[in-house]
Design a protein around this motif. Structure first.
Motif, PDB file in Angstrom:
ATOM      1  N   GLU A 153     -10.752  -5.368   4.745  1.00  0.00           N
ATOM      2  CA  GLU A 153     -11.581  -4.680   5.743  1.00  0.00           C
ATOM      3  C   GLU A 153     -10.665  -3.572   6.542  1.00  0.00           C
ATOM      4  O   GLU A 153     -11.114  -2.532   7.122  1.00  0.00           O
ATOM      5  N   GLY A 156     -10.194  -0.023   5.170  1.00  0.00           N
ATOM      6  CA  GLY A 156     -11.075   0.733   5.003  1.00  0.00           C
ATOM      7  C   GLY A 156     -11.788   1.437   6.140  1.00  0.00           C
ATOM      8  O   GLY A 156     -10.923   1.913   7.275  1.00  0.00           O
ATOM      9  N   ARG A 158     -14.986   0.553   7.815  1.00  0.00           N
ATOM     10  CA  ARG A 158     -16.060  -0.120   8.275  1.00  0.00           C
ATOM     11  C   ARG A 158     -16.081  -0.787   9.594  1.00  0.00           C
ATOM     12  O   ARG A 158     -16.936  -1.386  10.177  1.00  0.00           O
ATOM     13  N   GLN A 159     -14.645  -0.835  10.462  1.00  0.00           N
ATOM     14  CA  GLN A 159     -14.490  -1.326  11.654  1.00  0.00           C
ATOM     15  C   GLN A 159     -14.200  -0.129  12.549  1.00  0.00           C
ATOM     16  O   GLN A 159     -13.790   0.856  12.224  1.00  0.00           O
ATOM     17  N   ARG A 188      -7.735   4.990   6.248  1.00  0.00           N
ATOM     18  CA  ARG A 188      -8.546   5.964   6.855  1.00  0.00           C
ATOM     19  C   ARG A 188      -7.768   6.974   7.933  1.00  0.00           C
ATOM     20  O   ARG A 188      -7.964   8.126   7.477  1.00  0.00           O
TER      21      ARG A 188
END
Length: 627
Positions: A153, A156, A158-159, A188
């Motif tokens: 994660e 990516g 999403r955080q 990212r």
């Protein structure tokens, strides 16, 4: 003209093997560097642009020719874009290394990574808890699978922030939040950096450079930190152990296998295969006394830190090691591997094997290693190396090996201090240790081999400054004799007393270049213990002989973390004085640290000493004048 009689290294093995290569008619990196002279001045200043097909363009630094590219980009924009793309590439390389290790961790969890296992369950559990993975009443493999998913994660979008930024002191995180530097996702930030530097996107050189710092932090507190932590889980947390360094670690009467690159996923399995009793028996049947595994560059450093495997050399030694005629096989993975190696090896009997699906090289056999087949592949390539022993010609091993000690993880350093950084802080407060400098980075043929590393280190330790190092510089200082406890005699009286009391060298080997993050963790612990920000500590960084895009990224995440950092070679930024001024002075107002460029290691030592004494003075500690 290129003079083969010129001394190109401060090391005996370097000079003697260079002469041997010349005698054998083997072209080396120094000859190719000479053949490139004069190198492009526009590129050296960062003033050339090939981002779009309307170019390539260049800006005239003297104001007599074009002052913008075809699109209208001026010197500030072009220089900033070029630097940002270097940082993005460097962040991608080390962070992708981390991704490979996370995939192995996931493979261990589901049983597909044959031959790999959890070697440090305690660290697995600590890291899982840090990531919010519950560990109570769970088996290690279950925890490993959930941790691997949580780490994925971080790559990516999403955080809000990569998880391990929470390791940084609160004051440092507030700085990042204030200026929009907190890294949100590893991939990212690299993707956004490449987007911003596309033609027609971000044309403000200041906002470009701020994103470059966020991109670098996504590696330092993200991808690289993941790589180091997962390596510790899979292969063990390093502890101090004796080893040997320089070309003398090769053995004339044994099968010599050299691992080169940065990926311990490969070298770990090769080291395991070299212990095979069947293959050792085969080596003896071929007339050898055994199998001798050694390393060069950072995959060697990984083995040194955890297994005590000897190191034959660093980046600029890789061609020269082959010229000994004693290397039966060199096994490479990725990063810092010169495409010339296959051609050099063809002058001897050495077999070259590449192993990564991401990295192929001319004149090398390709044996692709993956987590499911690495154990089997390692046995195959080691067998081929043993078979090749019979094809040897004359062997020239120019020096005897030098003793060294490696394996100083953060855990090992804190453990040596009794489980707390307090004794180190007390030594700094008392002035026995004036401060610490992390020396990192590569070799560069523009600089006499290892001169910057060895000279700078000597000047710092003799002035009571503790040195920690990683990567290629770690090999250089070990070869110079700085990495044995007896080397404390070369240190100033305060540092000498501390090292003697703890039986440690004045220069601590903290690992491969991805392990620079261990230094970040250590300085964060010191800052937390003192209740200050990292930028307040009497510490600094240095890369005296850097060459790669990764080094630019490393330097940037150190500065963005609050560590003033010295560079030997000048980055390609001198075409924009705005960019130069921001990096060497303006960043002080943003992150509390800056870059400094000084090719002369003697002068660099003075700069670093002044920096450290200035930090001591600001903390209310005694400060020496540095002339």
């Amino acid at each position: 003209m290129f003079d083969p009689r010129e001394s190109l290294s401060v090391t005996q093995d370097g000079d003697r093997l260079f002469a041997k290569a010349q005698q054998d008619g083997v072209e080396t990196v120094w000859a190719r560097h000479e053949a490139q002279q004069p190198q492009c001045g526009f590129c050296e200043m960062g003033l050339s642009c090939r981002i779009c097909i309307m170019g390539p363009c260049r800006v005239d630094p003297f104001g007599e020719g074009p002052q913008t590219g075809v699109c209208g980009a001026d010197a500030d924009i072009i220089v900033a874009r070029n630097l940002c793309r270097m940082i993005a590439a460097g962040a991608a390389s080390h962070s992708d290394h981390g991704r490979d290790l996370v995939e192995v961790l996931a493979g261990v969890a589901d049983g597909s990574a044959i031959g790999y296992k959890i070697r440090d369950e305690a660290k697995l559990r600590r890291l899982a808890q840090e990531y919010g993975v519950t560990t109570q009443n769970k088996k290690p493999l279950t925890i490993a699978g959930e941790l691997a998913q949580a780490m994925m994660e971080d790559y990516g979008m999403r955080q809000k922030a990569v998880k391990m930024v929470t390791r940084a002191p609160k004051k440092r995180r507030q700085v990042w939040d204030k200026f929009g530097l907190t890294p949100r996702g590893i991939d990212r930030e690299t993707s956004e950096m490449m987007h911003r530097t596309h033609m027609g996107v971000d044309n403000n050189w200041q906002s470009l450079l701020l994103q470059a710092m966020r991109n670098a932090l996504s590696d330092g507190w993200g991808g690289s930190m993941i790589a180091t932590e997962v390596s510790d889980i899979l292969f063990g947390v390093p502890t101090p152990r004796p080893t040997m360094v320089n070309a003398g670690v090769l053995k004339a009467d044994q099968v010599n296998i050299v691992v080169h690159g940065h990926n311990p996923v490969v070298s770990e399995m090769v080291s395991k295969a070299c212990l095979s009793q069947d293959l050792i028996a085969l080596a003896k049947a071929k007339g050898a006394m055994g199998i001798n595994l050694v390393g060069v560059c950072c995959t060697g450093n990984e083995l040194l830190m955890r297994r005590g495997i000897a190191m034959a050399g660093n980046h600029l030694m890789t061609e020269l090691i082959l010229s000994t005629g004693a290397v039966d096989m060199m096994i490479v993975d990725y990063q810092c591997i010169m495409p010339s190696l296959g051609k050099v090896a063809a002058s001897y009997h050495t077999r070259m094997v590449s192993t990564s699906d991401k990295a192929r090289f001319p004149h090398m056999a390709h044996q692709e290693f993956h987590p499911h087949n690495a154990e089997k592949k390692a046995l195959e390539v080691v067998r081929a190396a043993v078979e090749n022993y019979a094809n040897r010609g004359p062997v020239f091993i120019p020096v005897a090996p030098q003793e060294a000690v490696g394996g100083f993880s953060v855990e090992a350093i804190i453990g040596a201090l009794g489980g707390t950084p307090a004794p180190l802080i007390d030594a700094i407060k008392a002035g026995k240790i004036r401060g610490a400098v992390g020396i990192v980075g590569c070799n560069n043929p523009k600089i006499k081999h290892d001169y910057g590393h060895v000279t700078l280190t000597r000047r710092l330790i003799e002035n009571d400054i503790l040195v920690v190092d990683t990567g290629c510089v770690a090999v250089a200082t070990a070869k110079a004799g700085f990495k044995v406890p007896a080397a404390a005699a070369m240190a100033g009286p305060g540092l000498r007393a501390v090292c003697s009391a703890l039986s440690i060298p004045p220069v601590l080997h903290m690992g491969s270049c991805v392990d620079n993050v261990r230094i970040l963790v250590l300085v964060s612990a010191l800052a937390d213990a003192l209740g200050v920000d990292i930028c307040d500590l009497p510490v600094a960084g240095s890369a005296p002989e850097w060459y790669s895009e990764k080094a630019v990224t490393i330097g940037t995440y150190f500065v963005a973390s609050g560590v003033t950092t010295h560079l030997g070679p000048m980055p390609p930024i001198t075409g924009s004085m705005n960019v130069v001024n921001l990096l060497t002075s303006g960043l002080k107002e943003v992150v509390g640290a800056t870059f400094a460029v000084e090719p002369d290691p003697e002068k660099a030592a003075l700069f670093l000493r002044r920096t450290i004494e200035g930090k001591r003075r600001a903390l209310g500690l005694d400060a020496r004048s540095v002339e």
